[in-house]
Scaffold this motif. Structure first.
Motif, PDB file in Angstrom:
ATOM      1  N   LEU A   1       6.627  -2.612  -3.102  1.00 21.44           N
ATOM      2  CA  LEU A   1       6.432  -2.055  -2.098  1.00 21.44           C
ATOM      3  C   LEU A   1       5.646  -0.550  -2.835  1.00 21.44           C
ATOM      4  CD1 LEU A   1       6.858  -2.855   1.827  1.00 21.44           C
ATOM      5  CD2 LEU A   1       4.805  -3.382   0.404  1.00 21.44           C
TER       6      LEU A   1
ATOM      7  N   ALA B   1       2.824   0.944  -3.269  1.00 18.59           N
ATOM      8  CA  ALA B   1       1.958   1.775  -2.782  1.00 18.59           C
ATOM      9  C   ALA B   1       1.557   3.082  -4.476  1.00 18.59           C
ATOM     10  CB  ALA B   1       3.381   2.440  -1.943  1.00 18.59           C
TER      11      ALA B   1
ATOM     12  N   THR C   1       7.506   0.179   5.093  1.00 27.40           N
ATOM     13  CA  THR C   1       6.468   1.125   4.628  1.00 27.40           C
ATOM     14  C   THR C   1       7.112   2.458   5.351  1.00 27.40           C
ATOM     15  OG1 THR C   1       5.783   1.264   7.129  1.00 27.40           O
ATOM     16  CG2 THR C   1       4.724  -0.765   5.365  1.00 27.40           C
TER      17      THR C   1
ATOM     18  N   SER D   1       7.171   6.224   2.398  1.00 27.06           N
ATOM     19  CA  SER D   1       5.980   7.725   3.151  1.00 27.06           C
ATOM     20  C   SER D   1       7.314   9.139   2.896  1.00 27.06           C
ATOM     21  CB  SER D   1       6.143   7.872   4.732  1.00 27.06           C
ATOM     22  OG  SER D   1       8.269   7.833   5.143  1.00 27.06           O
TER      23      SER D   1
END
Length: 222
Positions: A19, A23, A202, A206
């Motif tokens: 991820l 991202a 997630t 952030s």
């Protein structure tokens, strides 16, 4: 079948690596000039340990946006950015290698630049690297490792701020204590399973959203 906590964490780390790369492709970045170990002196040296598998000069998710926010917040100072040289992968000893490189860099810069101050930034596994370097062991934490070196007492007052994001030692009940505690901003997003007990992976991606807050904290210490 109920998965054990170590199995769950192992899968989280593997997913995190994938991820992070995905991202990063959409992350907003700023131009960063990475400094070699023997770089010329500046007012502030921002030393960044990136997260597991995180691309970018200083790290697209945290390092690059935090560096840009610091330069914007403290416009009257000169900056250099140093990306800690370590694998930032799942290999044994990765965090400890970063620990050694970070401390060696601080020693070199402190000797060459007597007026330079430091801001330490660590994201995810990189937070483990910073933890170790300031004398808080990450051994036993996710992608952590034993302390290999610590910043010398002579250089400790010149570390103006420590900015940590998604710090894995928090998940095992540790935190920054001692001389650095009052200079440390240790951010853990709600739902982050790496630094807390959440299930939202997630949330761990952030932390670029916290760049301005982190820069304001560091500015107050410089």
């Amino acid at each position: 079948m109920r998965l054990s906590r170590p199995t769950v964490r192992s899968r989280l780390v593997a997913k995190l690596t994938v991820l992070a790369c995905v991202a990063s492709g959409a992350a907003a970045t700023a131009a960063v000039t990475a400094a070699p170990a023997s770089a010329a002196c500046t007012d502030i040296d921002v030393v960044v340990a990136r997260g597991t598998g995180e691309p970018g000069t200083l790290g697209w998710i945290v390092g690059d946006p935090v560096y840009a926010a610091l330069k914007n917040k403290i416009a009257f100072k000169s900056f250099m950015g140093y990306p800690v040289n370590y694998p930032a992968d799942l290999s044994i000893g990765s965090a400890s290698k970063g620990n050694t490189d970070l401390v060696n860099h601080i020693k070199s810069q402190a000797a060459s630049c007597p007026n330079q101050k430091f801001v330490l930034v660590g994201y995810s596994q990189g937070a483990n690297v910073v933890d170790n370097s300031i004398g808080v062991s990450s051994d036993g934490a996710l992608v952590g490792g034993p302390i290999t070196a610590t910043i010398p007492a002579s250089a400790e007052p010149r570390v103006a701020a420590v900015l940590l994001f998604g710090n894995p030692i928090r998940a095992i009940g540790r935190k920054v204590t001692g001389a650095y505690a009052g200079r440390t901003l240790d951010t853990c997003a709600t739902g982050d399973p790496i630094c807390g007990n959440g299930i939202d992976i997630t949330a761990h991606l952030s932390y670029g959203n916290d760049a301005a807050q982190a820069a304001a904290f560091a500015a107050g210490k410089l």
